[in-house]
Design a protein around this motif. Sequence first.
Motif, PDB file in Angstrom:
ATOM      1  N   VAL A   1      20.244 -31.863  17.116  1.00 10.76           N
ATOM      2  CA  VAL A   1      20.399 -33.267  16.728  1.00 10.76           C
ATOM      3  C   VAL A   1      19.286 -33.622  15.751  1.00 10.76           C
ATOM      4  O   VAL A   1      18.276 -32.921  15.655  1.00 10.76           O
TER       5      VAL A   1
ATOM      6  N   CYS B   1      26.438 -32.782  21.917  1.00 12.50           N
ATOM      7  CA  CYS B   1      26.062 -32.834  20.497  1.00 12.50           C
ATOM      8  C   CYS B   1      25.939 -31.440  19.896  1.00 12.50           C
ATOM      9  O   CYS B   1      26.198 -31.241  18.698  1.00 12.50           O
TER      10      CYS B   1
ATOM     11  N   VAL C   1      15.035 -35.069  23.890  1.00 10.54           N
ATOM     12  CA  VAL C   1      15.476 -35.428  22.531  1.00 10.54           C
ATOM     13  C   VAL C   1      14.619 -34.717  21.491  1.00 10.54           C
ATOM     14  O   VAL C   1      15.132 -34.183  20.494  1.00 10.54           O
TER      15      VAL C   1
ATOM     16  N   LEU D   1      23.383 -34.653  25.067  1.00  8.76           N
ATOM     17  CA  LEU D   1      22.756 -33.781  24.070  1.00  8.76           C
ATOM     18  C   LEU D   1      23.481 -32.436  23.987  1.00  8.76           C
ATOM     19  O   LEU D   1      23.625 -31.866  22.891  1.00  8.76           O
TER      20      LEU D   1
ATOM     21  N   ILE E   1      24.462 -41.427  16.811  1.00 11.29           N
ATOM     22  CA  ILE E   1      24.671 -41.748  18.214  1.00 11.29           C
ATOM     23  C   ILE E   1      23.496 -42.583  18.693  1.00 11.29           C
ATOM     24  O   ILE E   1      22.331 -42.180  18.538  1.00 11.29           O
ATOM     25  N   TYR E   2      23.791 -43.744  19.254  1.00 10.17           N
ATOM     26  CA  TYR E   2      22.770 -44.557  19.916  1.00 10.17           C
ATOM     27  C   TYR E   2      22.956 -44.396  21.420  1.00 10.17           C
ATOM     28  O   TYR E   2      23.984 -44.795  21.969  1.00 10.17           O
ATOM     29  N   HIS E   3      21.948 -43.849  22.076  1.00  7.87           N
ATOM     30  CA  HIS E   3      22.037 -43.666  23.529  1.00  7.87           C
ATOM     31  C   HIS E   3      21.225 -44.771  24.213  1.00  7.87           C
ATOM     32  O   HIS E   3      20.012 -44.656  24.395  1.00  7.87           O
TER      33      HIS E   3
ATOM     34  N   PHE F   1      20.405 -38.956  16.441  1.00  4.30           N
ATOM     35  CA  PHE F   1      20.477 -39.314  17.858  1.00  4.30           C
ATOM     36  C   PHE F   1      19.323 -40.256  18.155  1.00  4.30           C
ATOM     37  O   PHE F   1      18.161 -39.836  18.208  1.00  4.30           O
TER      38      PHE F   1
ATOM     39  N   GLY G   1      16.970 -36.096  15.999  1.00  2.00           N
ATOM     40  CA  GLY G   1      16.597 -37.014  17.064  1.00  2.00           C
ATOM     41  C   GLY G   1      15.481 -37.978  16.719  1.00  2.00           C
ATOM     42  O   GLY G   1      14.589 -37.668  15.925  1.00  2.00           O
TER      43      GLY G   1
ATOM     44  N   THR H   1      21.654 -37.769  30.147  1.00  2.00           N
ATOM     45  CA  THR H   1      21.103 -37.666  28.790  1.00  2.00           C
ATOM     46  C   THR H   1      21.219 -36.231  28.281  1.00  2.00           C
ATOM     47  O   THR H   1      21.624 -35.989  27.135  1.00  2.00           O
TER      48      THR H   1
END
Length: 322
Positions: free
Chosen positions: A164, A106, A155, A103, A73-75, A115, A166, A99
């Motif tokens: 994640v 996820c 994150v 998460l 996942i690219y946020h 992430f 992260g 955000t």
Amino acid sequence: MKIVVTGGAGFLGSRLIAKLLAEGFGPGREVTSIVSLDRVACPVTDARVSSVAGSIDDAADVAQALSQGPDVIYHLAAVLSGQSEAEFDTGLHINVDATRLILEECRKLAKPPRFVFTSSLAVFGGEMPRVVPETMATMPQSSYGCGKAIGELLVSEYARKGFVDGLTCRLPTISVRPGKPNSAASSFVSGILREPLNGEPSECPVPLDTRLWISSPDMAIANLVLAGGIDGAALGLNRVLNLPGITVTPAEMLDSLERLGGAEARGRVALTSDQRIIDIVCSWPGAFDVARPLAMGFAADTDFDGVLKQYMAETAPADAPA
């Protein structure tokens, strides 16, 4: 591999999607599907790309985007610096609350995804050394920087808990962006080049000796692709990277403009002063110690002439002489 990109219809998001489709993460790690979550459909046309036209603060939209169980996942989606400063509640809601919502979604996935969170050098501020070390404490001097700093901690915490895999990537200021000015306080960093080359006037609202940390769009995208595929074991406990860039001042950027675009283009830039922009942009660092990301394979542009040439080549008419 299955990918989700928030902000996938935007400038960086659409370019990232195109790059991932073309190259994947290397042999045996080809991309099979990409879901873009943005307010409008992703402009990239490919059978592997689907769009969720919605918002990152809508739980149903986020759940739909993540429903295929993404590997990465690219946020990227965010409220930019200028709007965040002007609209405090909106900035915090999208840059922090949304955000965390993503998460939390996820946590429901069968396998923790990589992430990649795009942060900013705006998380720094106050008194800083000329070259910011990797261990420098964050001290944002803008609402945007504050939101991004909170996002970084979220994150890292969700990564620590195993929800994640992260990684936060603090992006340099991206230049030169094609298109129209946006709500970022740093929008002028592209505008003082793009508009004059298009025959339009522009303004430089900060002192000419302001040190800026810059990356070209192509280099930023290459580094983000690497971030999505890099071995998590190489990152260790510190899941935050200051991505490589180059230090350049507006004066040096305008010198490049004159060398490559001519004196007439340079003459279209007026030197002004905007205290609102100065207060935000001049609180940002102008250089970083990036030894760790460079050792991992991340890279930087070599000089600003090369950055400007990249934009000029991309926007040149198809029938222009080579």
